[in-house]
Scaffold this motif. Sequence first.
Motif, PDB file in Angstrom:
ATOM      1  N   PRO A 188     -13.118  40.247  -7.234  1.00  0.00           N
ATOM      2  CA  PRO A 188     -12.849  40.022  -5.805  1.00  0.00           C
ATOM      3  C   PRO A 188     -14.115  39.927  -4.964  1.00  0.00           C
ATOM      4  O   PRO A 188     -14.112  39.308  -3.895  1.00  0.00           O
ATOM      5  CB  PRO A 188     -12.017  41.254  -5.410  1.00  0.00           C
ATOM      6  N   PHE A 189     -15.232  40.516  -5.438  1.00  0.00           N
ATOM      7  CA  PHE A 189     -16.483  40.461  -4.690  1.00  0.00           C
ATOM      8  C   PHE A 189     -17.067  39.054  -4.643  1.00  0.00           C
ATOM      9  O   PHE A 189     -17.953  38.774  -3.834  1.00  0.00           O
ATOM     10  CB  PHE A 189     -17.511  41.415  -5.307  1.00  0.00           C
ATOM     11  N   LEU A 190     -16.565  38.161  -5.523  1.00  0.00           N
ATOM     12  CA  LEU A 190     -17.034  36.770  -5.479  1.00  0.00           C
ATOM     13  C   LEU A 190     -16.579  36.077  -4.200  1.00  0.00           C
ATOM     14  O   LEU A 190     -17.100  35.013  -3.855  1.00  0.00           O
ATOM     15  CB  LEU A 190     -16.506  35.997  -6.691  1.00  0.00           C
ATOM     16  N   GLY A 191     -15.627  36.664  -3.493  1.00  0.00           N
ATOM     17  CA  GLY A 191     -15.131  36.064  -2.253  1.00  0.00           C
ATOM     18  C   GLY A 191     -15.873  36.510  -1.010  1.00  0.00           C
ATOM     19  O   GLY A 191     -15.483  36.150   0.101  1.00  0.00           O
ATOM     20  N   PHE A 192     -16.946  37.279  -1.190  1.00  0.00           N
ATOM     21  CA  PHE A 192     -17.735  37.734  -0.045  1.00  0.00           C
ATOM     22  C   PHE A 192     -19.004  36.910   0.097  1.00  0.00           C
ATOM     23  O   PHE A 192     -19.601  36.490  -0.898  1.00  0.00           O
ATOM     24  CB  PHE A 192     -18.134  39.205  -0.198  1.00  0.00           C
ATOM     25  N   ILE A 193     -19.416  36.700   1.344  1.00  0.00           N
ATOM     26  CA  ILE A 193     -20.754  36.198   1.641  1.00  0.00           C
ATOM     27  C   ILE A 193     -21.552  37.400   2.128  1.00  0.00           C
ATOM     28  O   ILE A 193     -21.184  38.047   3.110  1.00  0.00           O
ATOM     29  CB  ILE A 193     -20.712  35.091   2.712  1.00  0.00           C
ATOM     30  N   GLN A 237     -14.490  30.955   4.609  1.00  0.00           N
ATOM     31  CA  GLN A 237     -15.718  31.499   4.050  1.00  0.00           C
ATOM     32  C   GLN A 237     -15.468  32.140   2.692  1.00  0.00           C
ATOM     33  O   GLN A 237     -16.305  32.033   1.777  1.00  0.00           O
ATOM     34  CB  GLN A 237     -16.324  32.505   5.026  1.00  0.00           C
ATOM     35  N   ALA A 238     -14.315  32.797   2.545  1.00  0.00           N
ATOM     36  CA  ALA A 238     -13.975  33.401   1.253  1.00  0.00           C
ATOM     37  C   ALA A 238     -13.815  32.328   0.177  1.00  0.00           C
ATOM     38  O   ALA A 238     -14.306  32.485  -0.945  1.00  0.00           O
ATOM     39  CB  ALA A 238     -12.698  34.223   1.387  1.00  0.00           C
ATOM     40  N   LEU A 239     -13.135  31.244   0.510  1.00  0.00           N
ATOM     41  CA  LEU A 239     -12.924  30.174  -0.468  1.00  0.00           C
ATOM     42  C   LEU A 239     -14.241  29.492  -0.841  1.00  0.00           C
ATOM     43  O   LEU A 239     -14.482  29.187  -2.023  1.00  0.00           O
ATOM     44  CB  LEU A 239     -11.930  29.148   0.096  1.00  0.00           C
ATOM     45  N   LEU A 240     -15.097  29.257   0.156  1.00  0.00           N
ATOM     46  CA  LEU A 240     -16.417  28.683  -0.125  1.00  0.00           C
ATOM     47  C   LEU A 240     -17.232  29.620  -0.999  1.00  0.00           C
ATOM     48  O   LEU A 240     -17.936  29.180  -1.928  1.00  0.00           O
ATOM     49  CB  LEU A 240     -17.158  28.403   1.181  1.00  0.00           C
ATOM     50  N   ALA A 241     -17.137  30.913  -0.711  1.00  0.00           N
ATOM     51  CA  ALA A 241     -17.861  31.901  -1.514  1.00  0.00           C
ATOM     52  C   ALA A 241     -17.360  31.905  -2.950  1.00  0.00           C
ATOM     53  O   ALA A 241     -18.158  31.972  -3.890  1.00  0.00           O
ATOM     54  CB  ALA A 241     -17.707  33.290  -0.890  1.00  0.00           C
ATOM     55  N   PHE A 242     -16.038  31.829  -3.134  1.00  0.00           N
ATOM     56  CA  PHE A 242     -15.490  31.801  -4.493  1.00  0.00           C
ATOM     57  C   PHE A 242     -16.015  30.599  -5.267  1.00  0.00           C
ATOM     58  O   PHE A 242     -16.349  30.715  -6.452  1.00  0.00           O
ATOM     59  CB  PHE A 242     -13.962  31.773  -4.456  1.00  0.00           C
ATOM     60  N   VAL A 243     -16.098  29.443  -4.612  1.00  0.00           N
ATOM     61  CA  VAL A 243     -16.580  28.238  -5.294  1.00  0.00           C
ATOM     62  C   VAL A 243     -18.036  28.412  -5.726  1.00  0.00           C
ATOM     63  O   VAL A 243     -18.381  28.237  -6.904  1.00  0.00           O
ATOM     64  CB  VAL A 243     -16.433  27.003  -4.390  1.00  0.00           C
ATOM     65  N   ALA A 244     -18.900  28.759  -4.769  1.00  0.00           N
ATOM     66  CA  ALA A 244     -20.330  28.865  -5.070  1.00  0.00           C
ATOM     67  C   ALA A 244     -20.635  30.039  -5.995  1.00  0.00           C
ATOM     68  O   ALA A 244     -21.357  29.897  -6.993  1.00  0.00           O
ATOM     69  CB  ALA A 244     -21.112  29.000  -3.761  1.00  0.00           C
TER      70      ALA A 244
END
Length: 239
Positions: free
Chosen positions: A63-68, A106-113
């Motif tokens: 779940p931490f992959l969804g944080f910036i 931002q969460a979705l962009l964070a998950f992608v990157a």
Amino acid sequence: MTIIKQAWKITRQDFRNNPYVMLWTLLFIAYLGFTMSFSVSVQWGERGDLSPAADFVMLVLIPFLGFIYNRRTFKYLQEDSYTHMLAFLRLLPIPVSAVIMSRIQQALLAFVANSVIFFTLLFTLSATFRVYASAGFFVSFALTWIGYGMLIQAIYIHLEFLKKGKAYFWLSIVIMLICGIVTIIVRVCGTNLVSITASYSKEWQLLSPVMWGALLAGALGMWVSYRVTQRKLMKRDLA
């Protein structure tokens, strides 16, 4: 202007105000990916089953992959930064729905990157996963866990908007404790979540029912979080 477009303006402005935030985020995620790959590699048991430690680390970290990871993320406990941000945004002519949607974007962009970095390191450095060397397996396995991560991230988003820093911290600890309990229950049942998802991904690849089920649960979780948070945030006292 639609809510999504308004939210995107907020998202872009956040990135402009923090030009190096993605660099620090990706470096942190690279560290997590390196750590996790080592954990999975050394936790291979005598019977070919992964140690429960692998389950626990994945349940907590994904779940931490969804944080910036910006200053606001690291200072939420000391400064209650999420509440202060909401109090500031409430003074602006911005609808609450756009603010929440921006956080989801931002969460979705964070998950992608972040997922590209994390899972590339995980698959490259872990001998455990290299034995499954297949693009279909890699994508299926990653998307399965991303779906789970989105579901838990939806809970974190809900807490960010509705709880003060200390309450957010302790509820985050509760989520981690639940991950530990789930790990123990799965172990008692004689199985392993990482092994199960790897098995389904190897057999079914992009047709894996576990992958599609996880992605559906993650998307549904984000939608429910958006709707419920929007309704309750309108009534929250930010003083």
